[in-house]
Design an enzyme around this catalytic site. Structure first.
Site, short mmCIF file in Angstrom:
data_model
loop_
_atom_site.label_atom_id
_atom_site.label_comp_id
_atom_site.label_asym_id
_atom_site.label_seq_id
_atom_site.Cartn_x
_atom_site.Cartn_y
_atom_site.Cartn_z
N GLY A 29 1.28 -1.10 -0.23
CA GLY A 29 0.12 0.44 0.00
C GLY A 29 0.83 1.17 -0.03
O GLY A 29 2.33 1.34 -0.74
N LEU A 31 0.19 3.51 -2.38
CA LEU A 31 0.81 3.40 -3.23
C LEU A 31 1.57 5.15 -4.17
O LEU A 31 1.23 5.74 -4.06
CB LEU A 31 -0.96 3.02 -4.57
CG LEU A 31 -0.89 1.52 -3.58
CD1 LEU A 31 -2.18 1.29 -4.41
CD2 LEU A 31 -0.55 0.44 -3.90
N GLY A 34 5.60 4.20 -9.13
CA GLY A 34 6.36 2.83 -9.01
C GLY A 34 5.27 1.48 -9.34
O GLY A 34 5.65 0.50 -9.67
N HIS A 35 4.65 1.18 -8.01
CA HIS A 35 3.43 0.17 -7.71
C HIS A 35 2.67 0.34 -9.38
O HIS A 35 2.17 -0.33 -9.92
CB HIS A 35 2.54 0.72 -6.79
CG HIS A 35 3.16 1.05 -5.63
ND1 HIS A 35 3.29 1.67 -4.80
CD2 HIS A 35 3.63 -0.32 -4.62
CE1 HIS A 35 3.71 1.76 -3.53
NE2 HIS A 35 4.11 0.14 -3.44
N GLY A 145 8.69 -5.18 -8.76
CA GLY A 145 9.52 -4.13 -8.84
C GLY A 145 11.58 -4.33 -8.79
O GLY A 145 11.70 -5.18 -7.53
N ASP A 148 13.40 -3.06 -5.63
CA ASP A 148 13.84 -4.72 -4.44
C ASP A 148 14.63 -5.88 -4.75
O ASP A 148 13.99 -6.63 -5.77
CB ASP A 148 12.96 -5.00 -4.08
CG ASP A 148 12.02 -3.57 -3.02
OD1 ASP A 148 11.93 -3.47 -1.72
OD2 ASP A 148 11.04 -2.82 -3.40
N SER A 184 7.25 3.60 -1.09
CA SER A 184 5.98 4.07 -0.19
C SER A 184 7.14 4.93 0.92
O SER A 184 6.45 5.49 2.00
CB SER A 184 5.38 2.99 0.85
OG SER A 184 5.05 2.23 -0.50
P1 AMP Z 1 5.85 -2.60 -1.93
O1 AMP Z 1 4.93 -1.22 -1.13
O2 AMP Z 1 7.28 -0.87 -1.09
O3 AMP Z 1 6.07 -3.90 -1.13
O4 AMP Z 1 6.69 -2.95 -3.15
C1 AMP Z 1 5.71 -3.68 -3.68
C2 AMP Z 1 5.79 -3.70 -5.40
O5 AMP Z 1 6.06 -2.48 -5.46
C3 AMP Z 1 7.16 -4.33 -5.01
O6 AMP Z 1 6.91 -5.40 -6.19
C4 AMP Z 1 8.33 -3.25 -5.37
O7 AMP Z 1 9.17 -4.02 -5.91
C5 AMP Z 1 7.75 -2.62 -6.69
N1 AMP Z 1 7.92 -1.37 -6.45
C6 AMP Z 1 8.40 -0.17 -5.33
N2 AMP Z 1 8.40 0.62 -5.39
C7 AMP Z 1 9.08 1.10 -6.78
C8 AMP Z 1 9.61 1.66 -7.64
N3 AMP Z 1 9.67 3.01 -7.42
N4 AMP Z 1 10.25 1.02 -8.92
C9 AMP Z 1 9.28 0.02 -9.53
N5 AMP Z 1 8.91 -0.98 -8.63
C10 AMP Z 1 8.58 -1.03 -7.32
#
Ligand code: AMP
Length: 279
Positions: A29, A31, A34-35, A145, A148, A184
């Site tokens: 969340g 969001l 990137g998400h 993404g 990570d 986030s």
């Molecule tokens: P998170 O909500 O941080 O667990 O991220 C969810 C998904 O979004 C994961 O696969 C992350 O690698 C991807 N993600 C987070 N930030 C970015 C970004 N800046 N660019 C691309 N993917 C992202």
């Protein structure tokens, strides 16, 4: 857009799409673009796209980090509607973990270096939740993404280990105009701090541009010194690793393709970033 909170309800709904391709984007969340770029990638390749929003307690070794993790569920739903996401799944902890889970995954070096070393148990928690989501949703493809990057490698290793048929797709890092990788966690920074935090990607860019004139050790020292000079920053680690295996290296001869990884605390907010070093 359909919103589901219960495993049984989303599973019943998904039976309608039995023979269709299902794309899945797992998030915690708050969001950002990137998400949404992952949602977009899924929409290009699948009949329906599911986004999950679940702050997974099992992947937080630091309780304070878990408590402070930003939450904006209403805004998240609006953002997902605006990009025409088909389904959002927002389960609570009891839905995801109805029974006690005590699995221990080991992914070799991926379980030992960089994020794994600095956040013990983190990738075990990630693997547990992703295996569970794959079991609940049976997606055709799942999108993660490169922000990570080590996590993406762990998920690829997980899929092999559990013999899953889910196709894993890596998506490029989405950055602010100043270079800061979207996260986030950036929400916990002021505008001025976010500007400062863009130093991380600028220093990574410098590293990537100086492969031919510097040794690995020189670039490691350069990066750590540049971060330490900023009063807001506490650098945790900087490594240059083999892009295929993620084994950190000390000499360029130890690998053929390279990627630089870092974690830096900016005013108590832990930010990670990485950049591929082009030969
Ligand atoms: P998170 O909500 O941080 O667990 O991220 C969810 C998904 O979004 C994961 O696969 C992350 O690698 C991807 N993600 C987070 N930030 C970015 C970004 N800046 N660019 C691309 N993917 C992202």
């Amino acid at each position: 857009m359909q919103i589901f909170y219960k495993v049984k309800e989303i599973q019943d709904y998904l039976t309608k799409f039995n023979s269709e391709s299902v794309g899945f984007v797992a998030t915690m969340g708050s969001l950002h673009k990137g998400h949404l770029s992952l949602i977009n990638a899924s929409q290009q390749e699948n009949k329906i796209t599911i986004c999950s929003i679940f702050i997974n307690p099992k992947q937080f070794s630091n309780q304070e980090d878990l408590i402070k993790y930003p939450q904006n569920i209403d805004l998240d739903i609006e953002k997902l509607k605006s990009v025409n996401c088909d389904i959002v799944f927002i389960p609570n902890v009891e839905e995801v973990y109805p029974n006690k889970v005590e699995k221990e995954f080991y992914f070799g070096v991926l379980s030992e270096v960089m994020e794994a070393k600095h956040r013990p148990g983190h990738f075990n928690g990630v693997a547990i939740v992703i295996e569970r989501f794959f079991e609940i949703l049976s997606p055709t493809r799942a999108y993660f993404g490169e922000k990570d990057f080590q996590q993406l490698a762990v998920i690829r290793a997980l899929v092999k280990k559990i013999n899953s048929s889910v196709k894993i797709i890596g998506c490029p890092i989405y950055r602010e105009i100043n270079g800061l990788a979207m996260s986030s966690r950036n929400e916990r920074l002021s505008e001025a701090e976010k500007e400062e935090a863009s130093e991380i990607s600028k220093a990574l860019t410098y590293v990537c541009q100086h492969k031919n004139s510097h040794s690995v050790t020189e670039l490691k020292d350069y990066f750590m010194n540049r971060m330490s000079m900023n009063k807001l920053f506490v650098p945790e680690y900087f490594e240059i690793a083999d892009k295929n295996t993620l084994v950190p290296i000390n000499n360029w001869s130890e690998a053929k393709t390279y990627i630089a990884f870092t974690a830096v605390n900016v005013e108590g907010v832990r930010l990670i970033d990485n950049m591929t070093i082009i030969n």
